[in-house]
Scaffold this active site. Sequence first.
Site, short mmCIF file in Angstrom:
data_model
loop_
_atom_site.label_atom_id
_atom_site.label_comp_id
_atom_site.label_asym_id
_atom_site.label_seq_id
_atom_site.Cartn_x
_atom_site.Cartn_y
_atom_site.Cartn_z
N CYS B 62 0.84 -1.19 0.00
CA CYS B 62 0.00 0.00 0.00
C CYS B 62 0.88 1.26 0.00
CB CYS B 62 -0.90 0.00 1.22
SG CYS B 62 -0.02 0.16 2.78
N ALA B 65 3.30 1.53 2.78
CA ALA B 65 4.47 0.68 2.57
C ALA B 65 5.48 1.39 1.68
CB ALA B 65 4.07 -0.64 1.96
N ARG B 96 13.25 -4.91 6.04
CA ARG B 96 13.83 -4.66 4.73
C ARG B 96 15.36 -4.65 4.74
NH1 ARG B 96 13.61 -0.48 0.70
NH2 ARG B 96 13.10 -1.44 -1.28
N HIS B 195 5.51 6.00 -2.98
CA HIS B 195 6.80 6.56 -3.37
C HIS B 195 6.63 8.00 -3.83
CE1 HIS B 195 7.61 2.16 -4.71
NE2 HIS B 195 7.91 2.30 -3.44
#
Lengths: 71, 493
Positions: B62, B65, B96, B195
């Site tokens: 999403c 994220a 990550r 992003h």
Amino acid sequence: MPNVMIRQKQDGNLLFYIAKKDQENVVSTVEIDTQEQWGGEVELTDGSRYYIDPMSPPPVFPITLRFKRAE
Amino acid sequence: MSAMSKEETEALIAEVLEVYPEKAKKDREKHLAVNDQGVESSNKCITSNRKSLPGVMTIRGCAYAGSKGVVWGPIKDMIHISHGPVGCGQYSRAGRRNYYIGTTGVNTFVTMNFTSDFQEKDIVFGGDKKLDKMITEIDGLFPLNKGVTIQSECPIGLIGDDIEAVAKKKSKELDKTVVPVRCEGFRGVSQSLGHHIANDSVRDWVLGARDADNSFETTPYDVSIIGDYNIGGDAWSSRTLLEEMGLRVVAQWSGDGSLSEIELTPKVKLNLLHCYRSMNYISRHMEEKYGIPWVEYNFFGPTKIAESLRNIASHFDDKIKEGAERVIERYKSEYEAVIAKYRPRLEGKRVMLYVGGLRPRHVIGAYEDLGMEVVGTGYEFGHNDDYDRTIKEMGNATLLYDDVTGLEFEEFVKKIKPDLIGSGIKEKYIFQKMGIPFRQMHSWDYSGPYHGYDGFAIFARDMDMTLNNPCWSMLKAPWKQESTEAKAVAASA
């Protein structure tokens, strides 16, 4: 009336980027491209055409401009 | 199995689509394609960045994220508040492997989870007061933080909290950067919009901070690494190469990056863009506002590294150009030894990829250096400009799949029978149980780095270790193996 970011590629061609559509195309022809003026109808390599009122003096790339869809 | 022809691949796609209801079939059809290098623009053959179909297994994330997990999260000296209920931050915390230097909890905070832990009362009465109090507390407990970002989770947008107002107030009060990020998970179709939102918040709240301050001493060789998240140390193995050729890396975005590095980025001469998908927005902005050109590069595999180093050097003078050649020459024996060792063991193996960001196209070169062939690739959240760049990298008649569903991926694998699959953790165990070697390519299967010449050696070792593992020959239970002896007994009975 998409907002378009135009930048000069290394080979000198102009790259036409529509952020909303993530569309990157090379500009094939610009109607008016002289020392004093730039603009008019712009044709992309994929065949689509856009229009912007001619600007004087010509803009310095990269720049974000508002184009109209040409009929 | 030998390479498939175009017709065979088309037939395979048609066969897989057969199980869908009419409407779903029509939609999914547009996301699956056979690669044809002759196609100029990807929007003629593949549709991307569209909403996933309800009911299918998608692998997407999403907007939260994309912002907290990818772009903002790795910035080490800022505290990133997961503003909302506790789960979003807690279940994605430290997954990550964005490596960084610093003492966690003292001057760096990447692997920690900060959350405002919303309760019913905060939903009903709004969470701004809680956020205000929290930022004050954070500053008392972790005085060495350089700033705070507020990463909104879904409820923030739904209840209409004014996090911008809180950010402005606290920023003034504490004299620190406080960035509100409107990355509610329901925005957009995948992490890709996250992003973009994160890039825009960097642009609006951070990037211009030192425009009036010229005290930073610049050199003509200043560059920044953009879109490298330092997974397993990727950015470090890239950075050494750039520094060796004579460049000065001013900023790392955002793996092992810091707030001041981000603020200094507008002073560099060239932006080096690795992950195009997540950071092209800010690169384009810096090109327009500050006149900093950007180049995309690829540090996977020696062929692409050499290509990229030369391309980067072409933006500088002869000193850097010589530097690039020197670097390539210096590591030549090293990578040739790696290829000599692993290529015979991996030659001709076929790989299918399904990852996000830059990897579906960037790692192809590294596999090819090892004599392997990528027969199918796809993006979780790519856009058309990603596919434009992919078409040239992939062979003709190979498969392209956008936002592939669980079913499609499994069926493709069953038919194509690749020797190796590179995808995420959710896919890993399915395919391993099907008896196919698998690498988790989101965070390099807990290995890495994979960037640069140093990374290539690790990449090659990992692929070999996975592909040629003896366990793959032992997958069938002994009583299911038809040995010649058992057959003889059965025949005599």
